[in-house]
Design an enzyme around this catalytic site. Structure first.
Site, PDB file in Angstrom:
ATOM      1  N   VAL A  64      49.403  46.060  43.511  1.00 38.36           N
ATOM      2  CA  VAL A  64      48.970  46.688  44.219  1.00 38.36           C
ATOM      3  C   VAL A  64      49.136  46.488  46.246  1.00 38.36           C
ATOM      4  O   VAL A  64      48.906  47.166  47.080  1.00 38.36           O
ATOM      5  CB  VAL A  64      47.281  45.935  44.143  1.00 38.36           C
ATOM      6  CG1 VAL A  64      46.999  46.387  42.890  1.00 38.36           C
ATOM      7  CG2 VAL A  64      47.316  44.421  44.425  1.00 38.36           C
ATOM      8  N   TYR A 124      42.601  30.862  50.961  1.00 36.77           N
ATOM      9  CA  TYR A 124      42.299  32.067  49.903  1.00 36.77           C
ATOM     10  C   TYR A 124      40.471  32.159  50.469  1.00 36.77           C
ATOM     11  O   TYR A 124      39.921  33.414  49.861  1.00 36.77           O
ATOM     12  CB  TYR A 124      42.336  31.150  48.531  1.00 36.77           C
ATOM     13  CG  TYR A 124      41.614  31.795  47.271  1.00 36.77           C
ATOM     14  CD1 TYR A 124      42.071  32.578  46.460  1.00 36.77           C
ATOM     15  CD2 TYR A 124      39.864  31.285  46.826  1.00 36.77           C
ATOM     16  CE1 TYR A 124      41.331  32.053  44.906  1.00 36.77           C
ATOM     17  CE2 TYR A 124      39.146  31.861  46.152  1.00 36.77           C
ATOM     18  CZ  TYR A 124      39.915  32.384  45.058  1.00 36.77           C
ATOM     19  OH  TYR A 124      39.388  33.027  43.675  1.00 36.77           O
ATOM     20  N   GLY A 151      40.228  37.993  30.965  1.00 40.18           N
ATOM     21  CA  GLY A 151      40.033  37.848  29.622  1.00 40.18           C
ATOM     22  C   GLY A 151      39.302  39.485  29.277  1.00 40.18           C
ATOM     23  O   GLY A 151      38.564  38.609  28.272  1.00 40.18           O
TER      24      GLY A 151
END
Ligand SMILES: NC(=O)c1ccc[n+]([C@@H]2O[C@H](COP(=O)([O-])OP(=O)(O)OC[C@H]3O[C@@H](n4cnc5c(N)ncnc54)[C@H](O)[C@@H]3O)[C@@H](O)[C@H]2O)c1
Ligand SMILES: CCCCC[C@H](O)CC\C=C/C=C/C=C/[C@@H](O)[C@@H](O)CCCC(=O)O
Length: 259
Positions: A63, A149, A18
């Protein structure tokens, strides 16, 4: 950097915490690149409302699709005439489909950096610029629920620091820095609850929540502030910016290697 010129940006991974409401740039031209059409259109609507129409474009793009990513860069340059700032921000948290996590979080950051250099580096006869690659505090604090991750976020730091050295030594005129936020209040955080994302590591979701309670959750506005600092401080290249609730915006320091 291009900030003073208010030059064109490309922002890959739009939801991007955001961030846009919090960028206070007087003259802004930005391409928002995201897989998610709804998110991208919302971002563009916010930008239109804030800065006036015609300053931004939403380009729907995955992407991980090399040709589509190349086209997204070209479309941005066609629209705005040049490129000054690139933020490789797109990221996912998927330990079940971990190959995809590597593609989005690491491979695409590398491709995004190389494409950015083609459009900004003096090596290619361009005018210079600045790149931010988004990593995570996960690269410093390991946790059992996100092994792949975590690996990708380590990779982003290693790649960025090495490229920053190359850029300085070969005078690309491009600064390349990395940003490592701790937990930020975005939809990504909720993915730890989902077996579809976490696979067998979903059993650690309570540990993850305990970590969030312990370390706190940042608001996206602080991430925007960190990005603005990386963009506007000409002395920063190869910097590893950390943002945490405890210490706010600060930099990781590395001990020099002894022979
Ligand atoms: N939220 C956190 O706690 C946190 C902490 C540290 C670092 N980060 C990193 O910050 C970055 C932004 O994450 P966020 O928290 O805003 O997540 P988010 O899920 O809210 O936003 C990520 C955006 O990336 C887009 N995206 C995902 N895969 C894509 C693809 N293949 N092609 C194009 N766009 C794609 C999504 O559609 C989404 O809009 C990520 O790199 C993330 O790893 C997040
Ligand atoms: C579900 C995916 C979302 C990923 C979440 C983040 O990417 C992972 C953030 C991980 C850990 C955050 C830890 C924060 C710690 C700090 O507040 C601080 O105490 C550590 C200080 C260390 C330092 O700055 O040197």
């Amino acid at each position: 950097s291009g900030l003073q010129r208010g030059g064109p940006w490309i922002f890959l991974g739009a939801q991007g915490q955001g961030l846009f409401q919090d960028f206070c740039v007087p003259v802004l031209q930005v391409a928002v690149v995201d897989l998610n059409k709804t998110v991208g259109e919302q971002c563009q609507a916010q930008l239109d409302a804030e800065f006036g129409e015609g300053r931004s474009v939403f380009i729907q793009c995955d992407v991980t699709h090399g040709d589509a990513l190349r086209d997204a860069f070209q479309r941005t340059v066609d629209q705005f005439g040049r490129l000054d700032i690139v933020i490789n921000n797109a990221g996912i948290n998927n330990e079940k489909n971990w190959e995809k996590t590597i593609q989005v979080n690491l491979t695409s950051v590398i491709k995004g950096t190389y494409l950015a250099l083609e459009h900004m580096s003096k090596e290619y006869g361009k005018q210079g610029g600045t790149i931010i690659n988004v990593s995570s505090m996960a690269a410093f604090l390991h946790s059992p629920h996100q092994p792949v991750y975590t690996a990708t976020k380590h990779g982003v730091i290693g790649f960025t620091r090495a490229m920053a050295d190359a850029a300085a030594q070969d005078d690309y005129g491009v600064r390349i820095n990395v940003l490592c936020p701790a937990f930020v209040d975005t939809p990504l955080l909720h993915t730890v609850e989902e077996e579809d994302n976490m696979g067998k590591f979903v059993k650690f979701k309570d540990d993850f929540k305990q970590s969030m309670n312990k370390f706190g959750v940042l608001q996206p506005s602080l991430i925007a502030e960190g990005m603005m600092r990386l963009i506007s401080d000409p002395s920063l290249n190869g910097a590893v910016m950390k943002i945490t609730c405890a210490k706010g915006i600060h930099f990781h320091t590395y001990e020099p290697m002894s022979a």
